[in-house]
Design a protein around this motif. Sequence first.
Motif, PDB file in Angstrom:
ATOM      1  N   LEU A 284       0.774  -1.106  -0.038  1.00  0.00           N
ATOM      2  CA  LEU A 284       0.018   0.114  -0.037  1.00  0.00           C
ATOM      3  C   LEU A 284       0.777   1.394   0.121  1.00  0.00           C
ATOM      4  CD1 LEU A 284      -2.741  -0.951   2.501  1.00  0.00           C
ATOM      5  CD2 LEU A 284      -3.102  -0.645   0.154  1.00  0.00           C
ATOM      6  N   THR A 285       2.116   1.061   0.478  1.00  0.00           N
ATOM      7  CA  THR A 285       2.855   2.437   0.433  1.00  0.00           C
ATOM      8  C   THR A 285       3.292   3.005  -0.964  1.00  0.00           C
ATOM      9  OG1 THR A 285       4.849   3.692   1.287  1.00  0.00           O
ATOM     10  CG2 THR A 285       4.956   1.247   0.843  1.00  0.00           C
ATOM     11  N   GLN A 286       3.077   4.394  -1.114  1.00  0.00           N
ATOM     12  CA  GLN A 286       3.407   5.064  -2.105  1.00  0.00           C
ATOM     13  C   GLN A 286       4.846   5.710  -2.019  1.00  0.00           C
ATOM     14  OE1 GLN A 286       0.422   6.010  -4.415  1.00  0.00           O
ATOM     15  NE2 GLN A 286      -0.529   4.324  -3.330  1.00  0.00           N
ATOM     16  N   SER A 287       5.071   6.174  -0.727  1.00  0.00           N
ATOM     17  CA  SER A 287       6.501   6.738  -0.785  1.00  0.00           C
ATOM     18  C   SER A 287       7.440   5.665  -0.502  1.00  0.00           C
ATOM     19  CB  SER A 287       6.229   7.844   0.477  1.00  0.00           C
ATOM     20  OG  SER A 287       6.051   6.996   1.664  1.00  0.00           O
ATOM     21  N   LYS A 288       6.974   4.590  -0.496  1.00  0.00           N
ATOM     22  CA  LYS A 288       8.197   3.554   0.000  1.00  0.00           C
ATOM     23  C   LYS A 288       8.840   3.830   1.415  1.00  0.00           C
ATOM     24  CE  LYS A 288       7.652   1.563  -3.798  1.00  0.00           C
ATOM     25  NZ  LYS A 288       6.630   0.320  -3.920  1.00  0.00           N
TER      26      LYS A 288
ATOM     27  N   ASP B  93       8.741  -6.243  -0.600  1.00  0.00           N
ATOM     28  CA  ASP B  93       9.455  -5.426  -1.231  1.00  0.00           C
ATOM     29  C   ASP B  93      10.869  -4.575  -0.507  1.00  0.00           C
ATOM     30  OD1 ASP B  93      10.601  -3.040  -2.619  1.00  0.00           O
ATOM     31  OD2 ASP B  93       8.488  -2.053  -2.768  1.00  0.00           O
TER      32      ASP B  93
ATOM     33  N   ILE C 286      12.107  -0.850   0.469  1.00  0.00           N
ATOM     34  CA  ILE C 286      11.060  -0.059   1.378  1.00  0.00           C
ATOM     35  C   ILE C 286      11.852   0.450   2.741  1.00  0.00           C
ATOM     36  CG2 ILE C 286       9.123   0.162   2.773  1.00  0.00           C
ATOM     37  CD1 ILE C 286       7.600  -1.387   0.677  1.00  0.00           C
TER      38      ILE C 286
ATOM     39  N   ASP D 274       4.266   7.281   4.780  1.00  0.00           N
ATOM     40  CA  ASP D 274       2.649   7.228   4.292  1.00  0.00           C
ATOM     41  C   ASP D 274       1.962   6.275   5.230  1.00  0.00           C
ATOM     42  OD1 ASP D 274       3.472   5.514   2.917  1.00  0.00           O
ATOM     43  OD2 ASP D 274       2.618   6.123   1.017  1.00  0.00           O
TER      44      ASP D 274
ATOM     45  N   GLY E  40      -4.463  10.869   4.573  1.00  0.00           N
ATOM     46  CA  GLY E  40      -3.707  10.234   3.788  1.00  0.00           C
ATOM     47  C   GLY E  40      -2.607   9.323   4.207  1.00  0.00           C
TER      48      GLY E  40
END
Lengths: 333, 310, 531
Positions: A158-162, A190, A193, A222, A243
């Motif tokens: 789910l993380t966008q910003s890693k 992943d 991250i 995030d 967010g």
Amino acid sequence: MRKHLRTAPVLLTLLALLAGACGGATATTSPSGPFRVAVVMPSATTDMAYSQSMFQAMKAVQAEMGGESALEFAWSEGMFNVPDAAAAMRDYATQGYDLVIAHGSQYGASVQEVAPDFPDTSFAWGTNVDTFGMPNVFAYTAAAEEGGYVNGVMAAMLTQSKIIGITGPVEVGDAKTYIDGFRNGVAATDPSITINATWTGSFSDVALMTEAANTHIAAGADILTGSSQSVVGSIGAAKDKGGVLWFGTQADQATLAPELVVASQVYDWVGVVKDMIAKHQAGTLGGEVFTLRLSNDGLKIAYGTGYSLPADVRSAAEAAIAGIKDGSIKPLP
Amino acid sequence: MAELFTLPVLLGIAFSGIRLATPYLYAALGETFAQRSGVLNLGVDGIMLMGAFSAFFVALNTGSLWLGLAAAAVVGLLMGLLMALVSITFKAEQGISGIGLYMFGLGLSSLLFRTTVGTVKTISGFQPVKLPLLGDLPILGDIFFRHSLLVYGAFLAVPLAWFILERTTWGLKIRAVGQQPAAADSLGVNVTAVRYACTGLGGVLAGIAGASLSIALTNLFQENLTSGQGFIAVALVYFGGWRPLGVLGGALLFSFVNAFQLWMQVLVPEMEADIAVMLPYLLTIAALAVAVNRTRQPAALAKPFERGEA
Amino acid sequence: MPTLTTASSPAPGLTPAPASAIARRVAIQRVAMRGIVKRFPGVLANAGVDFDVNAGEVHALLGENGAGKSTLMRQLYGLYPPDAGEILIDGQPHTFHSPADAIRAGIGMIHQHFMLVPTLTVAENVALGLRSSREPQMDLKVVAARLNTLAEAYGLKVDPGAYIWQLAVGEQQRVEILKALYRGASLIILDEPTAVLTPQEVDGLFATLRRMAGEGHALIFISHKLHEVLAISQRVTVLRDGHVVGERAAGSVGRQELAQLMVGREVKALPAQAVQTGGVRLALEGVRAQGDRGTEGLRGVSLAIHAGEVLGLAGVSGNGQRELAECLAGLRRVSAGRVLLGGRDVTHASPRERLLAGQAYIPEERMRDGAIKNFSVLENLFLHDHAAPNYARWGVLNTNAMRARAAALVQRFNVKTPGLETPLKNLSGGNIQKLILARELSRQPRVLIAAQPTRGVDIGATEYIHQQLLAQRAAGTAILLISEDLDEILALSDRIAVIYEGAIMAVLPRGQATPAALGLLMAGVHGHEAG
């Protein structure tokens, strides 16, 4: 006037004690009949985490067994002070409780000291795996790394910003194993991250915990997770920023901020408590270790009610749960 | 280590530090008034807890943050006046009655929380307000002018407190009463009234300090929410040499180091967290040892006044 | 009670002293106190006192410590209410509930212990409690300007911006007077105003008082110093044991008569004694020590005190006397220099070592350093010797032996106490001091440090203490007498050292030590500068 001089502070102190006592233990004694259990807990029964999980389990067991006539249940909460907790355990044992649960790993030495004096009483403590070789001591623990791993898998997807932030009070016990499992779950999904962790050193400093969460968010996280009682501060911060998602542990934390709690690992002590009561009634007063696991339904993953989890993430989580249950995934290498 | 000293990180530290300093500032400024008038109120933490709970409870049930803030101020005032009654009128040992007040506040706030709210809930607290023009300043705008109103209030209270203490006739009375009450009394100053007013004002500010925690910074209440911040605030009064500016310096120092250590944990993972957590306290102890100038202590601090006992 | 005392002063108009009768008929009576009664637990402080003062007059209130002077004046200033009697201001009865009421009625009071806030400036002290011209802000500039005008008019020069703690005692007193004048006081009470001043400062004060009286102020001057009372006042009222025992016109009464009124019997002057000095018993060589304010309290003090000699140490309060006494007692660290006791270096010796070496100490703060107020008379007498072989075996006290000795000491030193078990706090100041004296002198010390031995002690006890000190001198003890009472120094000392700002200005033989010469030295002026 001279007389007032002495009595005034005493009066205040008495008021304080009175106020404290009203919210404290509600032990009742009856001659015989119901099975009697007492629980000593470090934090409040409303802490949304560790103590609350045991409190709710006791209530559930009580309802299942047929109410107060079948199971009498007394508790002392807010026992951060270990000597106070030891005194409470001794009190309950003296009053003839059948099972005294010391719900905190810091209470080990107290159990070791009190239990030999009451051979007919069962003692239980957790989270730990050591019964001290005593015939009337149970130990119980939670394999917190299992839910941590599952949460980690979802967080990584789910993380966008890693970047993921972890907040906690002190790096010990199931707080630590949860986070170790979480790290492994993220890394398995992943490895790129980044995970930042902060420890505030205090179980009760909500303001600092909130600021720690703010710091993570400012550092780019995030997704946040964490363990322990004062985690509510972190959720407050996450909620304010918007967010930012949250993964919980120990109890279902969705009610605090339904829209951002993705999932919580929930401790369910019902099975453990029932097992211990059954053993006691069968004449086994201790010597065994119980562990909450996904496989014995002591641990559950509660998905958030207000957050719509993408289907692929959910199926990855379910796969991880199945893998842990059948042993193909090891949350702690 | 180098990544700690980049602009975004320093901004983050400053921003966090200012937020963290807010409750300390309110509480310590209030305690400054009480102590300058000669009353040592160690019950600040108890008042903060009651203020935090009152603000949270009222805001939760009415939806009005301002009503919550007012409730915290009123409850703080009542607690402050209780302390005044015990320590000024009944002349009780102030160190002990302060601890009694703390325990009273801790116990009562926990009891009320359990019976009325029950479980941990969050509310939507005071939101950051970007000040017009100032908030658009590069760098400075980010650090100083994008906070909630209660944060601005705390920092505005510093020059206000200074002005009251040093530039008004009432401040002159406060300073005289805390230093040499017999002299003030001999000039017709009502020592008891001045001390009641200052202890009451200290209570109001401690109540607001609690509210700043529960409805502006953490937006929740739980038992012992303050976890001893009121005691740190009392220490900051000593640290600040009983002056508002000194208190500001102490609050900022303590809070900035706390913010710094959080960032250090994020950016320097090889550093032991235990050591980072100790930093603010170590620094505070060191600074106290170096900076505290006892000669500034109000000479009549914690001493009840009896007319004619020269 | 001797017969020469008169009863309470008669009603106005029937003055006993004809010399002042004319003056008083034309004078305007500002304040009259009638039949004032004030009781404290166990004490009748004022037993029906009548007292009045006229505009333009200095009226002295004379009496020993404890005679009821301060109590009477504190009632006039509203600090506590009388149990009976009335106070008339300009003929109208007034009831004062607080000093604020008295201030409003035009009364000001200069307290013996100054009512000043040391951390505030002169102007702030003056403005305290007054409405400002720009409320709520202070108007210190306005205050300072008015203050300067007043200061000029009365010769009370002082810097309005200076902090009180920066001022010398004499300057602080000026601030106190200015405070009263600033509030428009037309009646000013001065409670022992000369106790802390040098003789030159006393002259200055008197000049100011005369100017104030000349402008119509009514002044009440409290003192127990006869020559001052006679020098400044027009009328003298003498109080003893809460009663008015006489009112005299200052011009028609002598010192001897006033002294007898005060004490209630004849007072003998101390007999002059031949000096028999021996070798040096106590020597100080360049002693330095920290003061309480963090500054240097002693800046190289050198003194030698011989056997059979009283060395008087004169000086204005706060010039290092306390630091010196504490250094000698072993209660304060000496940072440089040496102290030799009988030739032995005791610079860093403990109080007990000094005691064993034959030094006795009568501390200035007798209730803090000299005795324990909640202990009994007996226990206080044995604070030093409780472990001596005669009184204790294996650490267990031999109470019979202790009682016998205590009873003997109480008798010999004339300590008035209900019993040996009486807590010390129930004794009067004079008796407590006698008890300390009994404890210290009965050990036959070789060196005696006596710091302010008669401060706050009544004349009778003072006389007794002085006799005891002289008896010690005759027995060969080396005595350092530290006192701020110049009369005491002059009466007892063989040589007189003057301390100023932590250093010894000079050591004069008694013959050369006139009050004027000492006064200049106490003010920090060397003899040749003054010439």
